[in-house]
Scaffold this motif. Structure first.
Motif, PDB file in Angstrom:
ATOM      1  N   GLN A  75      28.834 -13.682  27.741  1.00  0.00           N
ATOM      2  CA  GLN A  75      27.617 -14.453  27.477  1.00  0.00           C
ATOM      3  C   GLN A  75      26.653 -14.339  28.652  1.00  0.00           C
ATOM      4  OE1 GLN A  75      30.172 -17.624  26.817  1.00  0.00           O
ATOM      5  NE2 GLN A  75      29.889 -17.673  24.623  1.00  0.00           N
ATOM      6  N   ASP A  79      18.484 -17.745  34.620  1.00  0.00           N
ATOM      7  CA  ASP A  79      18.020 -19.047  35.071  1.00  0.00           C
ATOM      8  C   ASP A  79      17.009 -18.911  36.186  1.00  0.00           C
ATOM      9  OD1 ASP A  79      19.755 -20.119  33.298  1.00  0.00           O
ATOM     10  OD2 ASP A  79      21.214 -20.795  34.772  1.00  0.00           O
ATOM     11  N   SER A 102      16.696 -22.775  32.142  1.00  0.00           N
ATOM     12  CA  SER A 102      17.109 -21.535  31.525  1.00  0.00           C
ATOM     13  C   SER A 102      15.893 -20.815  30.975  1.00  0.00           C
ATOM     14  CB  SER A 102      18.088 -21.853  30.402  1.00  0.00           C
ATOM     15  OG  SER A 102      18.281 -20.707  29.632  1.00  0.00           O
ATOM     16  N   VAL A 110      17.686 -28.760  34.312  1.00  0.00           N
ATOM     17  CA  VAL A 110      18.717 -29.548  34.976  1.00  0.00           C
ATOM     18  C   VAL A 110      18.267 -29.798  36.406  1.00  0.00           C
ATOM     19  CG1 VAL A 110      21.067 -29.543  35.866  1.00  0.00           C
ATOM     20  CG2 VAL A 110      20.638 -28.759  33.566  1.00  0.00           C
ATOM     21  N   PHE A 161      28.256 -15.343  32.119  1.00  0.00           N
ATOM     22  CA  PHE A 161      28.968 -16.606  32.262  1.00  0.00           C
ATOM     23  C   PHE A 161      30.326 -16.510  31.571  1.00  0.00           C
ATOM     24  CE2 PHE A 161      30.087 -20.319  29.741  1.00  0.00           C
ATOM     25  CZ  PHE A 161      30.374 -21.216  30.747  1.00  0.00           C
ATOM     26  N   HIS A 163      34.218 -18.862  31.147  1.00  0.00           N
ATOM     27  CA  HIS A 163      34.924 -20.084  31.521  1.00  0.00           C
ATOM     28  C   HIS A 163      36.394 -19.949  31.185  1.00  0.00           C
ATOM     29  CE1 HIS A 163      35.773 -21.971  27.620  1.00  0.00           C
ATOM     30  NE2 HIS A 163      34.733 -21.291  27.219  1.00  0.00           N
TER      31      HIS A 163
ATOM     32  N   TYR B 372      39.874 -22.417  17.751  1.00  0.00           N
ATOM     33  CA  TYR B 372      38.824 -21.559  18.311  1.00  0.00           C
ATOM     34  C   TYR B 372      37.807 -22.392  19.074  1.00  0.00           C
ATOM     35  CZ  TYR B 372      35.038 -18.195  18.493  1.00  0.00           C
ATOM     36  OH  TYR B 372      34.040 -17.368  18.936  1.00  0.00           O
ATOM     37  N   ALA B 374      38.254 -25.144  20.447  1.00  0.00           N
ATOM     38  CA  ALA B 374      38.812 -25.784  21.635  1.00  0.00           C
ATOM     39  C   ALA B 374      38.645 -24.912  22.875  1.00  0.00           C
ATOM     40  CB  ALA B 374      40.281 -26.099  21.414  1.00  0.00           C
ATOM     41  N   ILE B 375      38.629 -23.628  22.704  1.00  0.00           N
ATOM     42  CA  ILE B 375      38.501 -22.788  23.907  1.00  0.00           C
ATOM     43  C   ILE B 375      37.196 -22.012  23.955  1.00  0.00           C
ATOM     44  CG2 ILE B 375      40.966 -22.540  24.340  1.00  0.00           C
ATOM     45  CD1 ILE B 375      40.660 -19.693  23.188  1.00  0.00           C
ATOM     46  N   ASN B 376      36.473 -21.969  22.886  1.00  0.00           N
ATOM     47  CA  ASN B 376      35.220 -21.239  22.923  1.00  0.00           C
ATOM     48  C   ASN B 376      34.054 -22.217  22.919  1.00  0.00           C
ATOM     49  OD1 ASN B 376      35.550 -18.112  22.542  1.00  0.00           O
ATOM     50  ND2 ASN B 376      37.186 -19.158  21.442  1.00  0.00           N
ATOM     51  N   HIS B 377      33.511 -22.430  24.072  1.00  0.00           N
ATOM     52  CA  HIS B 377      32.380 -23.346  24.152  1.00  0.00           C
ATOM     53  C   HIS B 377      31.096 -22.555  24.150  1.00  0.00           C
ATOM     54  CE1 HIS B 377      35.405 -26.137  25.185  1.00  0.00           C
ATOM     55  NE2 HIS B 377      35.678 -25.583  26.339  1.00  0.00           N
ATOM     56  N   PRO B 379      27.821 -21.358  25.738  1.00  0.00           N
ATOM     57  CA  PRO B 379      27.505 -21.270  27.158  1.00  0.00           C
ATOM     58  C   PRO B 379      26.432 -22.276  27.535  1.00  0.00           C
ATOM     59  CG  PRO B 379      26.546 -19.446  25.990  1.00  0.00           C
ATOM     60  CD  PRO B 379      27.373 -20.184  25.006  1.00  0.00           C
ATOM     61  N   PRO B 380      26.584 -22.915  28.678  1.00  0.00           N
ATOM     62  CA  PRO B 380      25.556 -23.867  29.074  1.00  0.00           C
ATOM     63  C   PRO B 380      24.315 -23.130  29.557  1.00  0.00           C
ATOM     64  CG  PRO B 380      27.215 -23.705  30.773  1.00  0.00           C
ATOM     65  CD  PRO B 380      27.651 -22.806  29.672  1.00  0.00           C
ATOM     66  N   HIS B 381      23.169 -23.665  29.213  1.00  0.00           N
ATOM     67  CA  HIS B 381      21.905 -23.117  29.697  1.00  0.00           C
ATOM     68  C   HIS B 381      21.111 -24.248  30.291  1.00  0.00           C
ATOM     69  CE1 HIS B 381      22.132 -19.010  28.327  1.00  0.00           C
ATOM     70  NE2 HIS B 381      22.607 -19.433  27.175  1.00  0.00           N
ATOM     71  N   VAL B 383      22.983 -22.412  33.613  1.00  0.00           N
ATOM     72  CA  VAL B 383      24.409 -22.198  33.733  1.00  0.00           C
ATOM     73  C   VAL B 383      25.116 -23.309  34.505  1.00  0.00           C
ATOM     74  CG1 VAL B 383      24.503 -20.810  35.823  1.00  0.00           C
ATOM     75  CG2 VAL B 383      25.975 -20.237  33.903  1.00  0.00           C
ATOM     76  N   GLY B 385      24.693 -26.384  33.850  1.00  0.00           N
ATOM     77  CA  GLY B 385      24.788 -27.539  32.964  1.00  0.00           C
ATOM     78  C   GLY B 385      26.227 -27.886  32.628  1.00  0.00           C
ATOM     79  N   THR B 386      26.385 -29.034  31.970  1.00  0.00           N
ATOM     80  CA  THR B 386      27.732 -29.492  31.650  1.00  0.00           C
ATOM     81  C   THR B 386      28.392 -28.533  30.672  1.00  0.00           C
ATOM     82  OG1 THR B 386      26.722 -31.639  31.749  1.00  0.00           O
ATOM     83  CG2 THR B 386      29.002 -31.567  31.078  1.00  0.00           C
ATOM     84  N   LEU B 387      29.662 -28.306  30.920  1.00  0.00           N
ATOM     85  CA  LEU B 387      30.403 -27.335  30.125  1.00  0.00           C
ATOM     86  C   LEU B 387      30.870 -27.978  28.816  1.00  0.00           C
ATOM     87  CD1 LEU B 387      31.088 -24.470  31.000  1.00  0.00           C
ATOM     88  CD2 LEU B 387      33.340 -25.259  31.630  1.00  0.00           C
ATOM     89  N   GLY B 388      30.858 -27.204  27.762  1.00  0.00           N
ATOM     90  CA  GLY B 388      31.436 -27.675  26.512  1.00  0.00           C
ATOM     91  C   GLY B 388      30.588 -28.687  25.773  1.00  0.00           C
ATOM     92  N   VAL B 389      29.305 -28.629  25.976  1.00  0.00           N
ATOM     93  CA  VAL B 389      28.412 -29.583  25.316  1.00  0.00           C
ATOM     94  C   VAL B 389      27.462 -28.773  24.454  1.00  0.00           C
ATOM     95  CG1 VAL B 389      26.582 -31.230  25.729  1.00  0.00           C
ATOM     96  CG2 VAL B 389      28.582 -31.244  27.173  1.00  0.00           C
ATOM     97  N   LYS B 391      24.129 -27.674  22.344  1.00  0.00           N
ATOM     98  CA  LYS B 391      22.740 -27.595  22.797  1.00  0.00           C
ATOM     99  C   LYS B 391      21.994 -28.888  22.478  1.00  0.00           C
ATOM    100  CE  LYS B 391      18.688 -24.809  21.888  1.00  0.00           C
ATOM    101  NZ  LYS B 391      18.106 -23.837  20.970  1.00  0.00           N
TER     102      LYS B 391
END
Lengths: 236, 638
Positions: A75, A79, A102, A110, A161, A163, B372, B374-377, B379-381, B383, B385-389, B391
């Protein structure tokens, strides 16, 4: 994905019972701490390294194999970061804020405050700094200017990116902005990419450092992720 | 000789060679030879060849050769001083070695026998040879036998050692090759001396608590499992007892039985279905065990959701079965079937397999999707930003979302809710299909044809229903409407753009179709009239006069032929059927009045007469109407 703070906070805000006991206790502790301390006790654990441009793709393949979002292309992100500073009466009194937005999703801004970086002793595996991220609207720059902050520097980071659990890995290239208004007119600073491994977590989770070190070991021949002392770098 | 006792010393004169006489008369001598130099000098004088030839009586030719060699030596002055000595000693050594070999050969009598030459005459020799053939044969036989024994023993030993080496190497390499293959597909780690593997879906995003640890065991030579027609396997996997056997999720949609028998779920354990042979290959074993784990997770998730769900009709979780009502009278049962293979075989007979493959597949898909996510979030924009949230959630703060908006965002459908929705849709689709099929089979006059869209989702499908008359499909537009089948209701859109919401009951749909069929007749009449140049006097889709229809409304149309001398009236209702009447206009119906300016007003009035359509030729209503209208437009009023 580990339960993150925002989630807990939202749940607390909504008055909803969180799913399990763990998050409940965590929500209580985090929220009470936030209320008492005035700021969310949040820390960023950080490891940094760099890789030359020619070897970047090898690293990307390696990361794709190791990380969670393995399917599909890595991905991308792009930024724009601006560092705002306000100086006090003495040179030590400098407050800085980082504003990042972004260029892919332009409405996402942010505001980040990072505290003093702690190098720590040899037992500590990573850099640790307190950190506070706030999602803001796009007029945050204007707001900061009106508060008296001045733009210190700015750059553009383009990269990828990944994770792994709550670990965030970015492989990015830093560009200098030649014209202030034109974000397309860029010049690369170096011939290498910056590799960062970071986790943002509530205070007191030292176990993360071990996990991050273990992950960094997996990337060893390609990139050496380490604690980089920024103050020492500045003296060069 | 006078003086006696005079000592005369006899000694070698110190006669060193004079190297140089200096100008002052001093003589410089060549220094005397040292012991070693002297020895060298003396050794050079020895002629070894002469001695050898003399002692051993070698043939002269060899000596000549040697002397030839000897003459060669002076031409190699660069060799070190002992060279000729060495050469000679070496040659002597060779000679002695050869002699020793000869002596050995002679002495050991393995290879050669020296025998005394018999002095007798030739005759006597022959006679002796003839007299002792048995002895010859015996000796030959014995020697051959001993040679054969030696060879046999050697070959036996070779074979034994080879097979031994082969077996050890093979067993070693087999285990490691198998282990390598295993590692390519499964996660393994070494704990102490044991090799443990993990077959759970944890690395794929599952958060199920039950562990899927298995152990890899090396089979030693004796207990390696022999299989017919295949090599013995050296690697075996030990699967935890709770994951043994075969499991699957069975989904059934069925009418609610009169007396709910909750024990039916427990009795429904399959017998002899998909048994895993105990000697199955490890890959198959692991796959089956992984499936067991997956089914258990799926069922545990569904059961948890069923217990926590707050719905008007509570879901029933009994043992390994979840029962819930999708529609009144229709229930969905999800059963976890797990046979450990240790139960007694037989007893329950052939297992009835009327289960719903589609929904079972959907369930599997839904859980995989959960994994799927659960592990594929996303991407934060930016970068940091908070993970797994999502848009939208990221924008919640800056855009100042209200509490209710946030609450809406937090809502997510559980697996059970999703599968219930899918079940409802499926039940509804099947019902619709049945109603339409029944109607199109029953009705022949206007034909009912259905076109099912091949692209549909698990929650929506579309069917287009066409109503047409046989023989008139192309000449006139057929009546059509679209049914959009959703989760709990059907939305019907007619050609003129009116939409109707139908409930899940099949009767609603049937009524709609029947009503549309009745409308079709008036539309046929209208189209025919237009083609023949008739005038449309009135057309009403929902006719308010006449007998009441039990369902829906009747439609009516009034048409006049080109001469305006008649009026044809057609009324068609879904339950009352079709009625066709004709009114002939009398020319002299009314007295001429000065108020009537237009002659057409003179021809109003008259009575309608029923027409029995059955008595008109034609295979369907459209053909009959066409014939009737053709007749009416020609004929003069009586």
């Amino acid at each position: 994905m580990a339960l993150n703070f925002m989630d807990v906070f939202y749940r607390a805000y909504l008055g909803e019972p969180p799913n399990d006991a763990l998050s409940k206790s965590m929500a209580n502790s985090v929220v009470t701490q936030a209320i008492q301390g005035g700021i969310a006790p949040y820390q960023e654990y950080l490891l940094q390294g760099s890789i030359v441009d020619t070897s970047r793709d090898v690293l990307l393949h390696r990361l794709q194999g190791l990380c969670d979002n393995a399917e599909g292309m890595p991905q991308k992100f792009q930024d724009h970061e601006m560092v705002f500073m306000m100086r006090g009466n003495t040179p030590q009194q400098i407050i800085s804020f980082r504003v990042r937005h972004s260029l892919h999703q332009r409405q996402n801004w942010v505001l980040r405050y990072t505290g003093q970086t702690e190098i720590g002793d040899k037992n500590r595996q990573t850099l640790v700094r307190t950190c506070c991220d706030v999602a803001t609207s796009d007029n945050v720059v204007q707001f900061l200017n009106e508060m008296g902050f001045r733009l210190d520097n700015e750059f553009i980071a383009k990269g990828f990116f990944f994770h792994k659990g709550r670990m965030r890995v970015t492989v990015s290239k830093i560009y200098k902005i030649l014209q202030h208004d034109n974000l397309d007119n860029l010049e690369q600073l170096t011939m290498s990419h910056l590799v960062e491994l970071s986790v943002v977590a509530p205070v007191g989770q030292e176990q993360i450092g071990e996990d991050m070190k273990a992950f960094a070991e997996q990337l060893k021949p390609l990139v050496q992720l380490d604690k980089i002392d920024h103050r020492r770098l500045q003296t060069f | 000789m006078a003086v006696a006792g005079v000592n005369v010393s006899v000694e070698a004169v110190l006669e060193n060679q004079i190297q140089e006489v200096s100008l002052d008369g001093q003589e410089i001598y060549v220094p005397p030879l040292s012991m070693s130099e002297n020895l060298t000098k003396q050794a050079h004088k020895i002629d070894f060849y002469r001695d050898e030839t003399e002692e051993k009586g070698k043939p002269a030719s060899e000596g000549e050769q040697d002397s030839g060699e000897k003459t060669l030596t002076p031409f190699q002055p660069s060799l070190w001083p002992w060279d000729s000595v060495r050469n000679k000693l070496k040659a002597a050594f060779t000679e002695v070695s050869v002699l020793l070999d000869v002596l050995n050969i002679v002495k050991e009598k393995h290879y050669m026998v020296l025998d005394q030459v018999s002095q007798g005459s030739q005759d006597s020799m022959e006679s002796r040879a003839e007299s002792r053939p048995g002895v010859h044969m015996l000796s030959k036989k014995r020697s051959l036998l001993s040679a054969a024994n030696i060879l046999m023993a050697g070959s036996e030993r070779l074979r034994r050692s080879q097979s031994q080496a082969e077996s050890t190497i093979k067993s070693q390499s087999d285990f490691h090759i198998e282990l390598l293959k295993l590692r390519q597909n499964w996660r393994l780690r070494k704990v102490g001396s044991a090799i443990l593997g993990d077959l759970s879906y944890k690395s794929a995003g599952s958060r199920f608590l039950q562990s899927g640890t298995f152990e890899v065991v090396k089979c030693s030579g004796e207990n390696s499992i022999e299989q017919e027609g295949s090599a013995p396997r050296m690697l075996e996997v030990v699967i935890p007892s709770e994951l043994e056997g075969v499991a699957y999720i069975q989904v059934e949609v069925k009418p609610v039985p009169d007396a709910m028998d909750l024990t039916s779920a427990i009795l429904k354990m399959p017998a002899g279905l998909g048994q895993v042979p105990t000697d199955a290959y490890w890959q198959q074993k692991l796959e089956v065990a992984q499936n067991v784990l997956f089914c258990k997770e799926l069922f545990a998730q569904l059961a948890r959701e069923a217990v926590h769900a707050k719905t008007s009709s509570p879901h029933l979780v009994v043992g390994n079965q979840i029962i819930t009502n999708v529609f009144p009278g229709i229930q969905l049962s999800i059963v976890l079937c797990h046979s450990t293979g240790k139960d007694k075989k037989g007893g329950s007979g052939p297992h009835k397999l009327e289960h719903n493959h589609v929904l079972e597949h959907s369930l599997h898909q839904l859980l995989r999707e959960v994994h799927y996510k659960a592990i594929n979030h996303p991407p934060p924009h930016p970068v940091i930003g908070t993970l797994g949230v999502s848009k939208r959630r990221r924008m919640a703060g800056p855009s100042g979302m209200s509490r209710s908006e946030l609450q809406q965002m937090m809502e997510s459908e559980s697996l059970l809710e999703q599968i219930i929705k899918q079940t409802r849709h499926e039940v509804l689709r099947l019902r619709t299909m049945k109603v339409l099929d029944r109607l199109s089979a029953r009705l022949s006059d206007p034909l009912v044809a259905c076109h099912w869209s091949c692209l549909n989702s698990s929650l929506q499908s579309v069917v287009k229903v066409m109503i047409s008359s046989y023989g008139y499909e192309y000449r006139m537009m057929s009546q059509s409407f679209i049914l959009m089948i959703g989760v709990g209701s059907i939305k019907a859109i007619t050609k003129e753009g009116r939409t109707f919401c139908l409930s899940f009951e099949g009767q609603d749909l049937e009524d709609l179709v029947m009503w549309q069929l009745s409308q079709h007749h008036t539309i046929v009449a209208q189209t025919l009239g237009k083609m023949m140049g008739w005038h449309l006097l009135s057309h009403s889709g929902n006719c308010g006069v006449g007998d009441m229809e039990t369902v829906g409304t009747a439609s009516s149309i009034m048409l006049a032929p080109p001469g305006h001398n008649r009026v044809l009236s057609v009324k068609s209702g879904p339950s009352r059927g079709m009625k066709v009447c004709v009114k002939s206009l009398q020319k002299e119906g009314l007295p001429s009045l000065s108020a009537v300016t237009d002659p057409k007003w003179k021809v109003v009035g008259g009575d309608f007469q029923d027409i029995d359509l059955d008595k008109i030729d034609g295979r369907n209503v459209a053909a009959k109407l066409e014939l009737l209208m053709a007749t009416l437009s020609k004929a003069e009023p009586h």
